[in-house]
Design an enzyme around this catalytic site. Structure first.
Site, mmCIF file in Angstrom:
data_model
loop_
_atom_site.group_PDB
_atom_site.id
_atom_site.type_symbol
_atom_site.label_atom_id
_atom_site.label_comp_id
_atom_site.label_asym_id
_atom_site.label_seq_id
_atom_site.Cartn_x
_atom_site.Cartn_y
_atom_site.Cartn_z
ATOM 1 N N PRO A 32 49.752 1.175 46.240
ATOM 2 C CA PRO A 32 51.271 0.755 46.931
ATOM 3 C C PRO A 32 51.325 -0.985 47.310
ATOM 4 O O PRO A 32 50.267 -1.200 47.677
ATOM 5 C CB PRO A 32 50.870 1.641 48.293
ATOM 6 C CG PRO A 32 49.498 1.472 48.497
ATOM 7 C CD PRO A 32 48.926 1.820 47.174
ATOM 8 N N MET A 33 52.491 -1.186 46.753
ATOM 9 C CA MET A 33 52.608 -2.937 46.938
ATOM 10 C C MET A 33 53.923 -3.341 47.454
ATOM 11 O O MET A 33 55.006 -2.649 46.866
ATOM 12 C CB MET A 33 52.193 -3.468 45.399
ATOM 13 C CG MET A 33 51.004 -3.555 45.234
ATOM 14 S SD MET A 33 50.892 -4.132 43.681
ATOM 15 C CE MET A 33 51.197 -2.511 42.415
ATOM 16 N N CYS A 115 46.673 -2.835 55.415
ATOM 17 C CA CYS A 115 47.593 -4.230 55.315
ATOM 18 C C CYS A 115 47.377 -5.058 56.337
ATOM 19 O O CYS A 115 47.473 -4.765 57.505
ATOM 20 C CB CYS A 115 49.135 -3.571 55.161
ATOM 21 S SG CYS A 115 50.296 -4.885 54.800
ATOM 22 N N ASN A 226 39.425 0.518 45.172
ATOM 23 C CA ASN A 226 40.679 -0.464 44.976
ATOM 24 C C ASN A 226 39.987 -1.993 45.290
ATOM 25 O O ASN A 226 39.156 -1.967 46.068
ATOM 26 C CB ASN A 226 41.821 0.100 46.183
ATOM 27 C CG ASN A 226 42.950 -1.042 45.855
ATOM 28 O OD1 ASN A 226 43.340 -1.677 46.742
ATOM 29 N ND2 ASN A 226 43.343 -1.325 44.657
ATOM 30 N N GLY A 227 40.818 -2.857 44.480
ATOM 31 C CA GLY A 227 40.446 -4.309 44.748
ATOM 32 C C GLY A 227 40.032 -4.785 43.735
ATOM 33 O O GLY A 227 38.710 -4.730 43.337
ATOM 34 N N GLY A 248 46.241 -2.466 41.426
ATOM 35 C CA GLY A 248 47.353 -3.106 41.811
ATOM 36 C C GLY A 248 48.256 -4.094 41.126
ATOM 37 O O GLY A 248 48.791 -3.751 40.317
ATOM 38 N N ARG A 249 48.029 -5.465 41.422
ATOM 39 C CA ARG A 249 48.412 -6.399 40.791
ATOM 40 C C ARG A 249 48.535 -6.239 39.156
ATOM 41 O O ARG A 249 49.559 -6.761 38.708
ATOM 42 C CB ARG A 249 48.156 -7.853 41.399
ATOM 43 C CG ARG A 249 48.678 -8.136 42.633
ATOM 44 C CD ARG A 249 47.776 -9.172 43.350
ATOM 45 N NE ARG A 249 46.500 -9.086 43.703
ATOM 46 C CZ ARG A 249 45.703 -9.833 43.782
ATOM 47 N NH1 ARG A 249 45.629 -11.146 43.717
ATOM 48 N NH2 ARG A 249 44.294 -9.636 44.132
#
Length: 347
Positions: A32-33, A115, A226-227, A248-249
């Site tokens: 989720p972003m 977040c 994640n990360g 993510g990115r």
């Protein structure tokens, strides 16, 4: 007249969820972003993978309850499996929002405990909840009681001066005691003071081994990582010994790499290996979005990185960036921009 049977207009086949089926393959998810993983982005990503689980942007519980629900929560059937991520710290409100999400057809509800933005901190949720594991457990229990679909959590290793060993264990124990179906861990601490959200995604050091220790302690629980994962292939390597990985990115900035998800995580071919077919599918989707009153740029802003690494990628990005925002811009722009790309050259 009905829409043509393109990739974007077909509903995705029924996809396993990681919390019900154990088939020996780790799960792949797109994180989720905020401002990125809206419905148009998720539809775009779905053209390249059927096996990835897609997450919404975080939706605050109050907004889901009181806001414009169709705009905030509506999605295309092709997006399944799709997860609604909620933010909040009130059990009753999160339960109500989770019920609304289930009624919209989401496959899973995820609670944001990671977040670090100032806006989230002011509402006492997101990464702040790492400081209140008992409350996190209450929130999960309330949502589990409200819905029949899986409820999961996404968290950090800890915040500020917390000891990541103790902080992560306490949150994990609380969410699983409340019958959470899985825990995604962004393998960095979050600094609530002194770092911006962007810096919090880059400066705190990654500690994948901490997540592996958690999995070793909880071998029968779903633990996803994640990360900082830079590619789908890297994610497949890091997934060994874990239940899933989340990009993510990297997935957003180089979306063409998502064509590698199904072969590596689903033991199946990608829906297509031809990025030009993705462009054609998204042109059809954009035409329907425009007919509903939308703008071309709502769709094309997520597609800028499709040809990353190929000759002509810069001209593709520039054509979409400069022209999609103009009044009257239509889906034909996608094909005009595609003419700049050398499709004979691999990325």
């Amino acid at each position: 007249m009905s829409a043509p049977d393109t990739l974007s207009s077909r509903a995705a086949p029924s996809i396993r969820t990681p919390y019900r089926v154990k088939d020996g393959l780790p799960l792949f998810a797109v994180a989720p972003m905020i401002d990125w993983t809206d419905r148009h982005c998720r539809t775009f990503h779905r053209q390249m993978t059927r096996h990835a689980v897609l997450f919404t942007e975080m939706v605050v519980a109050d907004a889901a309850i009181h806001g414009p629900r169709e705009r905030l929560l509506g999605f295309d059937p092709c997006e399944h499996a799709v997860v609604l991520q909620l933010g909040g710290s009130d059990p009753a409100k999160l339960a109500a929002a989770a019920r609304i999400g289930e009624s919209f057809g989401y496959d899973e509800i995820n609670l944001n405990v990671g977040c670090p933005s100032d806006r989230v901190q002011s509402g006492t949720f997101g990464a702040c909840l790492m400081l209140q594991p008992e409350l996190v457990g209450e929130l999960v229990a309330a949502m589990k009681a409200a819905v029949t679909i899986p409820v999961t959590v996404k968290c950090r290793l800890g915040v500020d001066d917390q000891d990541p060993e103790e902080a992560l264990d306490r949150v994990a124990d609380a969410v699983f005691a409340a019958s959470a179906d899985g825990l995604w861990v962004h393998a960095r601490k979050a600094w609530l003071k002194g770092l911006s959200p962007k810096e919090n995604r880059e400066i705190p050091p990654l500690d994948y081994e901490r997540v592996r220790r958690l999995k070793a302690r909880l071998p029968n629980r779903f633990i996803g990582l994640n990360g900082g994962i830079g590619s789908v292939a890297e994610g497949r390597r890091l997934a060994e010994g874990l239940d899933g990985v989340m990009l993510g990115r990297a997935a957003y900035q180089n979306p063409g790499d998502l064509m590698n998800v199904d072969p590596l995580f689903g033991d199946a071919p990608a829906p297509t290996s031809d990025p030009a077919a993705v462009v054609a599918a998204m042109a059809d989707y954009a035409e329907r979005h425009l007919a509903a009153g939308g703008r071309l740029s709502h769709v094309t802003r997520h597609m800028l990185g499709l040809f990353a690494g190929r000759p002509g990628a810069r001209a593709w990005r520039q054509a979409l960036s400069d022209r999609a925002v103009r009044p009257g811009a239509g889906p034909e722009l996608l094909f005009e921009a595609l003419e700049h790309v050398d499709l004979s050259q691999a990325a």
